[in-house]
Design a protein around this motif. Sequence first.
Motif, short mmCIF file in Angstrom:
data_model
loop_
_atom_site.label_atom_id
_atom_site.label_comp_id
_atom_site.label_asym_id
_atom_site.label_seq_id
_atom_site.Cartn_x
_atom_site.Cartn_y
_atom_site.Cartn_z
N ASP A 187 -0.94 -13.51 -4.18
CA ASP A 187 0.43 -13.75 -3.74
C ASP A 187 1.07 -12.39 -3.39
O ASP A 187 0.39 -11.36 -3.35
CB ASP A 187 1.24 -14.50 -4.80
N SER A 188 2.36 -12.40 -3.15
CA SER A 188 3.02 -11.15 -2.75
C SER A 188 2.91 -10.07 -3.82
O SER A 188 2.72 -8.89 -3.51
CB SER A 188 4.50 -11.42 -2.44
N ASN A 189 3.00 -10.45 -5.09
CA ASN A 189 2.93 -9.46 -6.16
C ASN A 189 1.54 -8.83 -6.23
O ASN A 189 1.40 -7.61 -6.45
CB ASN A 189 3.30 -10.09 -7.50
N ALA A 190 0.50 -9.65 -6.04
CA ALA A 190 -0.86 -9.11 -6.05
C ALA A 190 -1.09 -8.19 -4.86
O ALA A 190 -1.72 -7.13 -4.99
CB ALA A 190 -1.88 -10.25 -6.04
N LEU A 191 -0.56 -8.57 -3.70
CA LEU A 191 -0.72 -7.72 -2.52
C LEU A 191 0.09 -6.42 -2.65
O LEU A 191 -0.35 -5.37 -2.19
CB LEU A 191 -0.31 -8.48 -1.26
N LEU A 192 1.24 -6.50 -3.30
CA LEU A 192 2.01 -5.29 -3.56
C LEU A 192 1.23 -4.36 -4.50
O LEU A 192 1.18 -3.14 -4.29
CB LEU A 192 3.37 -5.64 -4.16
N ALA A 193 0.60 -4.95 -5.52
CA ALA A 193 -0.23 -4.15 -6.44
C ALA A 193 -1.37 -3.49 -5.68
O ALA A 193 -1.75 -2.34 -5.95
CB ALA A 193 -0.76 -5.03 -7.56
N TRP A 194 -1.92 -4.20 -4.70
CA TRP A 194 -2.99 -3.65 -3.84
C TRP A 194 -2.48 -2.42 -3.09
O TRP A 194 -3.11 -1.37 -3.11
CB TRP A 194 -3.43 -4.75 -2.88
N VAL A 195 -1.34 -2.55 -2.48
CA VAL A 195 -0.78 -1.45 -1.68
C VAL A 195 -0.45 -0.25 -2.58
O VAL A 195 -0.71 0.91 -2.22
CB VAL A 195 0.47 -1.92 -0.91
N LEU A 196 0.11 -0.51 -3.75
CA LEU A 196 0.45 0.57 -4.67
C LEU A 196 -0.80 1.32 -5.12
O LEU A 196 -0.80 2.55 -5.24
CB LEU A 196 1.21 0.03 -5.88
N CYS A 197 -1.87 0.57 -5.36
CA CYS A 197 -3.14 1.20 -5.75
C CYS A 197 -3.67 2.06 -4.62
O CYS A 197 -4.12 3.20 -4.84
CB CYS A 197 -4.15 0.12 -6.12
N VAL A 198 -3.61 1.55 -3.39
CA VAL A 198 -4.10 2.32 -2.24
C VAL A 198 -3.33 3.63 -2.10
O VAL A 198 -3.91 4.70 -1.89
CB VAL A 198 -3.99 1.49 -0.94
N GLN A 199 -2.02 3.54 -2.26
CA GLN A 199 -1.19 4.74 -2.15
C GLN A 199 -1.57 5.77 -3.22
O GLN A 199 -1.70 6.97 -2.93
CB GLN A 199 0.29 4.37 -2.27
N ALA A 200 -1.78 5.30 -4.44
CA ALA A 200 -2.13 6.21 -5.53
C ALA A 200 -3.52 6.83 -5.31
O ALA A 200 -3.71 8.04 -5.48
CB ALA A 200 -2.08 5.47 -6.86
N ARG A 201 -4.47 6.01 -4.92
CA ARG A 201 -5.83 6.50 -4.70
C ARG A 201 -5.90 7.46 -3.52
O ARG A 201 -6.64 8.45 -3.54
CB ARG A 201 -6.79 5.33 -4.48
N LEU A 202 -5.13 7.20 -2.47
CA LEU A 202 -5.10 8.12 -1.33
C LEU A 202 -4.55 9.48 -1.74
O LEU A 202 -4.99 10.52 -1.25
CB LEU A 202 -4.28 7.54 -0.19
N ALA A 238 12.65 -3.49 -3.39
CA ALA A 238 13.04 -4.64 -2.58
C ALA A 238 12.12 -5.81 -2.92
O ALA A 238 10.99 -5.62 -3.36
CB ALA A 238 12.93 -4.31 -1.10
N SER A 239 12.61 -7.00 -2.71
CA SER A 239 11.76 -8.16 -2.89
C SER A 239 10.65 -8.12 -1.86
O SER A 239 10.90 -7.87 -0.67
CB SER A 239 12.57 -9.45 -2.71
N PRO A 240 9.39 -8.34 -2.28
CA PRO A 240 8.30 -8.22 -1.32
C PRO A 240 8.28 -9.32 -0.27
O PRO A 240 7.60 -9.19 0.74
CB PRO A 240 7.05 -8.28 -2.21
N GLY A 241 9.04 -10.40 -0.49
CA GLY A 241 9.02 -11.49 0.47
C GLY A 241 7.68 -12.20 0.44
O GLY A 241 6.91 -12.10 -0.51
N SER A 242 7.35 -12.90 1.50
CA SER A 242 6.08 -13.61 1.57
C SER A 242 4.95 -12.62 1.81
O SER A 242 5.18 -11.48 2.24
CB SER A 242 6.11 -14.63 2.71
N PRO A 243 3.70 -13.02 1.56
CA PRO A 243 2.58 -12.13 1.88
C PRO A 243 2.60 -11.66 3.32
O PRO A 243 2.33 -10.48 3.60
CB PRO A 243 1.35 -13.01 1.58
#
Length: 201
Positions: free
Chosen positions: A4-19, A56-61
Motif C-alpha cells: 500500500d502507500s505506506n509500504a511504498l513510502l518505506a521503499w522510497v525512504l530505504c532507497v534514499q538512505a541506501r543511495l 504529507a499524506s502519501p495519498g494513493s500508491p
Amino acid sequence: MNYDSNALLAWVLCVQARLGEERGHLDRLDAEIGDGDHGSNLSRGFSKVVEKLQGASPGSPAVLLKEVAMTLISTVGGASGPLYGTFFLEAAKAMGTTASFSPEELARCLQNGIAGIQRLGKASAGDKTMLDALIPAVDALATHGSATDAARSAEEGLAATIPLQARKGRASYLGVRSIGHADPGAASTALLFACLAKAGS
C-alpha cells in the motif's frame, strides 16, 4: 505482504538512505564506463523526493509514485532521471485508483514501467543497461510473488552485465573497453529491489 502507500513510502525512504551510503560506489562504477555521477545524481534526486513526501499524506500508491517520477525527472541529470522517472510514472499509470497491491499485481504495474524505459531508451536485455537487472527482478516478482527473489534476480542481472559489451548509452562509445565493468544502472536497480524486499519484510 501487500503493498500500500505506506509500504511504498518505506521503499522510497530505504532507497534514499541506501543511495546516500552507496553514492560513491555507484559514481566509481559510472566513472569506469560513463560520466562518474550516477550515484550522486540519483542520491540528490531521491533526497528531493523524500523532502516532498515527508510530512504529507502519501495519498494513493499511484499518486505517490507519480510524485517520485516527476521529482526525479525534474531534478536528476543525465539519463537516469528520465529513465527512472519514466519507470515510476508508467507504473503509477497502471495502478489507477487501487489502494493495495499483491506482489504479483505490483509486478504487473512495474512491467508497464519497463515498457516505458524500453520506449524511451530503445534498449533490450543484453545491452548492458539497467534493464539487465530490472527485467529479471520484475519477472521474479511476477512469477514467485517474492521481493526477496526479485532482489536476488536483480543482483544476478547486475553480475551478468560485467562480461557484456555495452550497446546503448554512453558506455556504448567505449566498444569492447566496456567489457569487464558492471553497469551502474543495473547496480542502482539492484539497490532498488533490495529495498523493495526490505519494505515488504
